[in-house]
Design an enzyme around this catalytic site. Structure first.
Site, PDB file in Angstrom:
ATOM      1  N   THR A 176       0.839  -1.185   0.000  1.00 55.03           N
ATOM      2  CA  THR A 176       0.000   0.000   0.000  1.00 55.03           C
ATOM      3  C   THR A 176       0.881   1.246   0.000  1.00 55.03           C
ATOM      4  O   THR A 176       1.872   1.320   0.729  1.00 55.03           O
ATOM      5  CB  THR A 176      -0.932   0.033   1.224  1.00 55.03           C
ATOM      6  OG1 THR A 176      -1.829  -1.088   1.155  1.00 55.03           O
ATOM      7  CG2 THR A 176      -1.768   1.313   1.248  1.00 55.03           C
ATOM      8  N   PHE A 178       1.178   5.250   0.730  1.00 58.84           N
ATOM      9  CA  PHE A 178       0.601   6.291   1.572  1.00 58.84           C
ATOM     10  C   PHE A 178       1.175   7.642   1.178  1.00 58.84           C
ATOM     11  O   PHE A 178       2.318   7.737   0.718  1.00 58.84           O
ATOM     12  CB  PHE A 178       0.926   6.035   3.051  1.00 58.84           C
ATOM     13  CG  PHE A 178       0.241   4.833   3.638  1.00 58.84           C
ATOM     14  CD1 PHE A 178      -0.943   4.970   4.344  1.00 58.84           C
ATOM     15  CD2 PHE A 178       0.787   3.569   3.487  1.00 58.84           C
ATOM     16  CE1 PHE A 178      -1.578   3.871   4.894  1.00 58.84           C
ATOM     17  CE2 PHE A 178       0.165   2.456   4.032  1.00 58.84           C
ATOM     18  CZ  PHE A 178      -1.024   2.604   4.734  1.00 58.84           C
TER      19      PHE A 178
END
Length: 283
Positions: A176, A178
């Site tokens: 992921t 960010f």
């Protein structure tokens, strides 16, 4: 800004969430401030209750995080950094629990889907929870040795759970990305190594406008790592584009590419110019 607020970083989710992990990895000295929604995390920074926000924008398996591209342009915040978190999922049980005795595993539906093979091989029934960290909290509270949670190692530490099986995700490349958001506009040093520039734009309503708008990046050798479109204001004709490019606007290639883009757009807004994460250099 109050002194305490200057030490806080807001994120969406509960303590032990992967967003919390991202905060700890990048800003271990800051106090994490959990928020129920992305909007509230942004509001905490805008209102001066936190200095920064850590927001997930995309995942290597599932694409962009829902709604985030609508929120960023109107947030009033600037992107000042990026961070990548490999998603490592742990099977967490109460102290004394044994892997062979686990009958159920609770987690967010996405996390359960990412561990489908492990759960099937172990004949463990998936139980849908609101999120990973919250599932860990519920398992710790229930004290049932036959129920486990699937969450981060950090969530296990926070809630006193034991790791019964580690790194049980089906895809090792699950990652992921960010973005670090701030009220203060802080731009990367043009001479400080690879920078990323993120911006949104709307093309003019003329034939081949998007094709022509992209031409400047190709002719100037600027690498565009992301381009996504989404509707604005519920209109099927008003499309906004979200883009990431490699390079700083003060360098000649990017300056020329953005200048050419301007000829074919009626709206262009730079959301941030920030150092590229070292993660981008990995094979």
């Amino acid at each position: 800004m109050p002194q305490d607020a200057a030490r806080r970083i807001a994120f969406q989710g509960e303590l032990g969430a992967y967003s919390h992990q991202a905060c700890r990895e990048v800003f271990p000295e800051m106090e994490p401030l959990p928020c129920p929604t992305f909007e509230e995390a942004i509001a905490k920074v805008k209102g001066g209750e936190a200095r920064l926000a850590m927001l997930p924008v995309e995942n290597s398996l599932y694409g962009r995080v829902a709604d985030i591209h609508h929120l960023l342009p109107e947030s009033g915040l600037y992107i000042i950094g990026e961070h990548f978190v490999p998603i490592r999922l742990q099977l967490l049980g109460v102290p004394g629990a044994a892997l062979d005795h686990i009958r159920e595993a609770q987690s967010h539906t996405v996390a359960l889907g990412q561990c489908r093979r492990f759960l099937k091989d172990r004949a463990i029934r998936p139980v849908i929870g609101a999120d990973t960290a919250g599932s860990a909290a519920l398992v710790a509270e229930a004290k049932n040795p036959e129920r486990a949670a699937i969450a981060s190692r950090l969530a296990g530490e926070i809630h006193g759970l034991a790791v019964l099986a580690e790194d049980i995700e089906d895809a090792a490349h699950n990652t992921t990305r960010f973005l670090v958001m701030s009220r203060q506009k802080i731009e990367a040093d043009p001479q400080g190594g690879l920078a990323m520039t993120t911006f949104v734009f709307q093309v003019r309503n003329v034939p081949a406008a998007l094709y022509k708008a992209m031409g400047g990046f190709a002719t100037n050798g600027v690498n565009m790592t992301k381009l996504e479109s989404y509707m604005t204001d519920g209109s099927f004709t008003a499309t906004q584009f979200y883009a990431d490019i490699e390079g700083h606007p003060e360098t000649e290639p990017v300056r020329l590419a953005l200048e050419e883009l301007g000829f074919f757009t009626n709206h262009l807004k730079v959301l941030g110019v920030y150092p590229a994460s070292p993660f981008r250099g990995r094979d």
